[in-house]
Write a protein that holds these residues in place. Structure first.
Motif, PDB file in Angstrom:
ATOM      1  N   LEU A 164       0.823  -1.212   0.000  1.00  0.00           N
ATOM      2  CA  LEU A 164       0.000   0.000   0.000  1.00  0.00           C
ATOM      3  C   LEU A 164       0.858   1.264   0.000  1.00  0.00           C
ATOM      4  O   LEU A 164       0.526   2.242  -0.680  1.00  0.00           O
ATOM      5  CB  LEU A 164      -0.963  -0.017   1.183  1.00  0.00           C
ATOM      6  CG  LEU A 164      -1.994  -1.159   1.176  1.00  0.00           C
ATOM      7  CD1 LEU A 164      -2.798  -1.155   2.468  1.00  0.00           C
ATOM      8  CD2 LEU A 164      -2.892  -1.098  -0.049  1.00  0.00           C
ATOM      9  N   LEU A 165       1.957   1.253   0.746  1.00  0.00           N
ATOM     10  CA  LEU A 165       2.864   2.401   0.740  1.00  0.00           C
ATOM     11  C   LEU A 165       3.509   2.587  -0.633  1.00  0.00           C
ATOM     12  O   LEU A 165       3.689   3.720  -1.100  1.00  0.00           O
ATOM     13  CB  LEU A 165       3.934   2.262   1.817  1.00  0.00           C
ATOM     14  CG  LEU A 165       3.463   2.467   3.259  1.00  0.00           C
ATOM     15  CD1 LEU A 165       4.565   2.091   4.248  1.00  0.00           C
ATOM     16  CD2 LEU A 165       3.019   3.906   3.481  1.00  0.00           C
ATOM     17  N   LEU A 166       3.849   1.473  -1.289  1.00  0.00           N
ATOM     18  CA  LEU A 166       4.425   1.565  -2.624  1.00  0.00           C
ATOM     19  C   LEU A 166       3.424   2.166  -3.608  1.00  0.00           C
ATOM     20  O   LEU A 166       3.756   3.067  -4.378  1.00  0.00           O
ATOM     21  CB  LEU A 166       4.896   0.189  -3.108  1.00  0.00           C
ATOM     22  CG  LEU A 166       5.440   0.147  -4.538  1.00  0.00           C
ATOM     23  CD1 LEU A 166       6.597   1.117  -4.730  1.00  0.00           C
ATOM     24  CD2 LEU A 166       5.855  -1.277  -4.891  1.00  0.00           C
ATOM     25  N   ALA A 167       2.185   1.694  -3.572  1.00  0.00           N
ATOM     26  CA  ALA A 167       1.153   2.239  -4.466  1.00  0.00           C
ATOM     27  C   ALA A 167       0.972   3.739  -4.231  1.00  0.00           C
ATOM     28  O   ALA A 167       0.885   4.524  -5.180  1.00  0.00           O
ATOM     29  CB  ALA A 167      -0.163   1.492  -4.272  1.00  0.00           C
ATOM     30  N   SER A 168       0.939   4.150  -2.976  1.00  0.00           N
ATOM     31  CA  SER A 168       0.787   5.566  -2.650  1.00  0.00           C
ATOM     32  C   SER A 168       1.979   6.383  -3.154  1.00  0.00           C
ATOM     33  O   SER A 168       1.808   7.474  -3.714  1.00  0.00           O
ATOM     34  CB  SER A 168       0.637   5.724  -1.132  1.00  0.00           C
ATOM     35  OG  SER A 168       0.587   7.079  -0.777  1.00  0.00           O
ATOM     36  N   ALA A 169       3.184   5.864  -2.963  1.00  0.00           N
ATOM     37  CA  ALA A 169       4.389   6.566  -3.421  1.00  0.00           C
ATOM     38  C   ALA A 169       4.400   6.708  -4.938  1.00  0.00           C
ATOM     39  O   ALA A 169       4.802   7.749  -5.470  1.00  0.00           O
ATOM     40  CB  ALA A 169       5.638   5.827  -2.944  1.00  0.00           C
ATOM     41  N   LEU A 170       3.943   5.684  -5.645  1.00  0.00           N
ATOM     42  CA  LEU A 170       3.889   5.758  -7.106  1.00  0.00           C
ATOM     43  C   LEU A 170       2.888   6.806  -7.562  1.00  0.00           C
ATOM     44  O   LEU A 170       3.131   7.531  -8.531  1.00  0.00           O
ATOM     45  CB  LEU A 170       3.568   4.388  -7.699  1.00  0.00           C
ATOM     46  CG  LEU A 170       4.676   3.339  -7.545  1.00  0.00           C
ATOM     47  CD1 LEU A 170       4.197   1.978  -8.033  1.00  0.00           C
ATOM     48  CD2 LEU A 170       5.945   3.771  -8.267  1.00  0.00           C
ATOM     49  N   ARG A 171       1.774   6.905  -6.866  1.00  0.00           N
ATOM     50  CA  ARG A 171       0.789   7.950  -7.218  1.00  0.00           C
ATOM     51  C   ARG A 171       1.373   9.341  -6.996  1.00  0.00           C
ATOM     52  O   ARG A 171       1.146  10.249  -7.790  1.00  0.00           O
ATOM     53  CB  ARG A 171      -0.479   7.770  -6.399  1.00  0.00           C
ATOM     54  CG  ARG A 171      -1.370   6.698  -6.948  1.00  0.00           C
ATOM     55  CD  ARG A 171      -2.788   6.754  -6.380  1.00  0.00           C
ATOM     56  NE  ARG A 171      -3.520   5.641  -6.929  1.00  0.00           N
ATOM     57  CZ  ARG A 171      -3.495   4.399  -6.444  1.00  0.00           C
ATOM     58  NH1 ARG A 171      -2.804   4.135  -5.354  1.00  0.00           N
ATOM     59  NH2 ARG A 171      -4.164   3.430  -7.029  1.00  0.00           N
ATOM     60  N   THR A 172       2.124   9.509  -5.913  1.00  0.00           N
ATOM     61  CA  THR A 172       2.767  10.788  -5.642  1.00  0.00           C
ATOM     62  C   THR A 172       3.716  11.167  -6.779  1.00  0.00           C
ATOM     63  O   THR A 172       3.846  12.336  -7.122  1.00  0.00           O
ATOM     64  CB  THR A 172       3.530  10.736  -4.302  1.00  0.00           C
ATOM     65  OG1 THR A 172       2.590  10.458  -3.257  1.00  0.00           O
ATOM     66  CG2 THR A 172       4.248  12.034  -4.002  1.00  0.00           C
TER      67      THR A 172
END
Length: 190
Positions: A164-172
């Motif tokens: 979930l943190l990876l997905a959020s970082a990619l969106r950023t």
């Protein structure tokens, strides 16, 4: 290849040969920056696809129940976005330990995305867990990967948190990664 790649990495590149050292992060190195750097900026590499095909026996899982983390798989038409860090050679003592579970350091053509939108090419270092390492779990459906991730945890925390943190970082980063985002959707529905 054994799970512990520290010695193999220390023998791979003579770090003192580089005028500057750029490290490319495409997984937890995007959002968990526990090392010093002098500069960072968004970047990408081409010819590689990010996949949750690597086992994690030491961070997001255990030897008995490995979690799943990302590695890179060659894919000629793909772009993989991440973060580039300008670092000094002494950082790799820590990073070689952090990335020891099957990951080897490789050189890669790195494309830094300048604030103006221009692209600057640099030589970078990257950690990749090749499919011949003992922790490689391989391809399966995104749904099965999400189910596996949902059940796994290790010394660094829940495997789902990593995804979930990876997905959020990619969106950023405004990065597009169908594989990661589909796993995220499955995880949120479990």
């Amino acid at each position: 290849m054994t799970l512990n790649t520290i010695e193999a990495n220390q023998a791979r590149q003579a770090l003192d040969q580089y005028d500057e050292i750029w490290l490319f992060g495409y997984g937890s190195l995007i959002y968990k920056v526990d090392f010093p750097f002098t500069h960072k900026q968004p970047a990408f590499i081409t010819g590689w696809a990010r996949r949750f095909w690597q086992g994690s026996h030491d961070h997001r899982g255990t030897p008995e129940q490995p979690g799943r983390v990302v590695t890179l798989i060659e894919d000629a038409g793909n772009r993989c976005d991440g973060m580039a860090y300008k670092v000094t050679a002494d950082v790799f003592e820590h990073l070689d330990h952090r990335e020891k579970n099957g990951y080897l350091r490789h050189e890669v053509a790195l494309h830094l995305i300048e604030p103006t939108g221009d692209i600057t090419q640099k030589l970078g270092l990257i950690y990749i867990a090749d499919q011949d390492n003992d922790a490689f779990l391989g391809q399966t459906s995104e749904k099965k990967i999400a189910e596996h991730i949902a059940k796994s945890s290790g010394p660094s925390g829940e495997n789902a948190e990593y995804a979930l943190l990876l997905a959020s970082a990619l969106r950023t980063l405004n990065a597009d990664d169908d594989h990661v985002f589909l796993i995220e959707r499955y995880l949120r529905s479990i």
